[in-house]
Design a protein around this motif. Structure first.
Motif, PDB file in Angstrom:
ATOM      1  N   VAL A  29       0.907  -1.014  -0.064  1.00 23.52           N
ATOM      2  CA  VAL A  29      -0.104   0.029   0.058  1.00 23.52           C
ATOM      3  C   VAL A  29       0.849   1.163  -0.011  1.00 23.52           C
ATOM      4  N   THR A  30       0.866   2.174  -1.116  1.00 24.38           N
ATOM      5  CA  THR A  30       1.880   3.199  -1.276  1.00 24.38           C
ATOM      6  C   THR A  30       0.919   4.533  -1.363  1.00 24.38           C
ATOM      7  N   SER A  31      -0.285   4.716  -1.252  1.00 22.12           N
ATOM      8  CA  SER A  31      -1.021   5.888  -1.500  1.00 22.12           C
ATOM      9  C   SER A  31      -2.130   6.003  -0.171  1.00 22.12           C
ATOM     10  N   PRO A  32      -2.569   7.064   0.211  1.00 22.82           N
ATOM     11  CA  PRO A  32      -3.547   7.057   1.142  1.00 22.82           C
ATOM     12  C   PRO A  32      -4.875   6.653   0.690  1.00 22.82           C
ATOM     13  N   ASP A  33      -5.183   7.018  -0.741  1.00 21.96           N
ATOM     14  CA  ASP A  33      -6.285   6.611  -1.231  1.00 21.96           C
ATOM     15  C   ASP A  33      -6.374   4.938  -1.286  1.00 21.96           C
ATOM     16  N   LYS A  62      22.656   7.816  14.784  1.00 18.40           N
ATOM     17  CA  LYS A  62      21.512   7.965  13.482  1.00 18.40           C
ATOM     18  C   LYS A  62      20.464   7.068  13.902  1.00 18.40           C
ATOM     19  N   ARG A  63      19.208   7.524  13.729  1.00 14.97           N
ATOM     20  CA  ARG A  63      18.001   6.732  13.888  1.00 14.97           C
ATOM     21  C   ARG A  63      16.853   7.140  12.855  1.00 14.97           C
ATOM     22  N   TYR A  64      16.251   6.055  12.389  1.00 11.29           N
ATOM     23  CA  TYR A  64      15.022   6.206  11.636  1.00 11.29           C
ATOM     24  C   TYR A  64      13.690   6.066  12.307  1.00 11.29           C
ATOM     25  N   ARG A  65      12.687   6.296  11.694  1.00  9.24           N
ATOM     26  CA  ARG A  65      11.307   6.454  12.057  1.00  9.24           C
ATOM     27  C   ARG A  65      10.689   4.866  11.414  1.00  9.24           C
ATOM     28  N   CYS A  66       9.613   4.544  11.885  1.00  7.57           N
ATOM     29  CA  CYS A  66       8.764   3.400  11.648  1.00  7.57           C
ATOM     30  C   CYS A  66       8.536   3.531  10.041  1.00  7.57           C
ATOM     31  N   SER A  67       9.211   2.655   9.210  1.00  2.93           N
ATOM     32  CA  SER A  67       9.123   2.533   7.873  1.00  2.93           C
ATOM     33  C   SER A  67       7.793   1.763   7.119  1.00  2.93           C
ATOM     34  N   LEU A  68       7.315   0.615   7.972  1.00  2.00           N
ATOM     35  CA  LEU A  68       6.340  -0.235   7.345  1.00  2.00           C
ATOM     36  C   LEU A  68       5.498  -0.909   8.468  1.00  2.00           C
ATOM     37  N   PHE A  80       1.671  -1.535   4.685  1.00  2.00           N
ATOM     38  CA  PHE A  80       1.548  -0.137   4.397  1.00  2.00           C
ATOM     39  C   PHE A  80       2.993   0.510   4.500  1.00  2.00           C
ATOM     40  N   ARG A  81       3.381   1.220   3.388  1.00  2.00           N
ATOM     41  CA  ARG A  81       4.796   1.857   3.313  1.00  2.00           C
ATOM     42  C   ARG A  81       4.510   3.287   4.021  1.00  2.00           C
ATOM     43  N   LEU A  82       4.625   3.095   5.383  1.00  2.00           N
ATOM     44  CA  LEU A  82       4.515   4.527   6.372  1.00  2.00           C
ATOM     45  C   LEU A  82       5.539   5.398   5.784  1.00  2.00           C
TER      46      LEU A  82
END
Length: 217
Positions: A29-33, A62-68, A80-82
């Motif tokens: 899932v790659t879009s809000p719609d 270095k730190r990344y936010r939740c991706s998926l 869902f690709r956050l």
């Protein structure tokens, strides 16, 4: 004959087990719609498995936010690709739903990661770590719990891969799908065993007990 389960699974035993394979469909899932339609479908299901992935950081500081965010039914999985859509309204609606049974493992940690992307009030979630304790299972990892209940091994080879790459690889998709789908399987099996009591718990000796026994022989 009752099902044998163990309070702890020997790590050495895991490598001998058959690797879990996922035969369901995987949707990215790659879009809000797109998320709106997917969430409508997911909230019509009785049980959903949840998990998250975050891009690992290999540099100090270095730190990344939740991706998926992975959400699975008993057959199919939705990724869902956050990093592309964030906590869009559909995802917030899914996370805040109080009707559908949602299961995860160490879900409090995942919730904290998700809340870094935006504020929300979690709906009805069940943590499998709490459930398996009722059976006498002491292990808390998904790999060991799944191996204990189903005699198969979940591969963690893709855990430290880049979850923010432009296109996820097929291996990444399968890895992510299995982690959420496995939660559904575990929930259903633990529920069955608690209801029927059709199991026997085998208590493995602790390392200290093994050492003490060895020293006496």
């Amino acid at each position: 004959m009752k099902k044998l389960i163990y309070n702890k699974v020997d790590k050495a035993m895991l490598s001998q087990l058959k690797r879990v394979e996922f035969y369901g469909k995987i949707y990215v899932v790659t879009s809000p719609d797109e998320a709106e339609h997917v969430v409508d479908y997911l909230l019509s299901q009785p049980i959903l498995g949840f998990d998250t992935e975050t891009r690992p950081a290999f540099e100090k500081g270095k730190r990344y936010r939740c991706s998926l965010l992975q959400v699975s039914t008993h057959t199919d999985s939705f990724l869902f690709r956050l990093n592309k859509i964030g906590l869009c309204p559909a995802v917030l609606r899914l996370l805040g739903d109080k009707e559908v049974t949602k299961v995860g493992l160490a879900w409090k940690n995942d919730t904290l990661s998700l809340k870094e992307l935006g504020s929300f009030e979690p709906g009805r979630f069940i943590d499998l770590q709490d459930m398996v304790r009722e059976l006498g299972i002491e292990d808390q990892s998904l790999v060991k719990i799944y191996a204990n209940l189903f005699g198969e091994r979940i591969s963690k080879a893709e855990r430290l891969s880049n979850w923010e790459r432009n296109e996820l690889t097929e291996r990444q998709k399968e890895y992510a799908a299995i982690d959420a789908w496995a939660c559904v399987r575990i929930y259903k099996e633990v529920t069955r065993l608690l209801d029927t009591r059709d199991y026997e718990l085998v208590v493995q000796p602790s390392e200290k007990e093994v050492k003490d026994e060895t020293s006496l022989s």
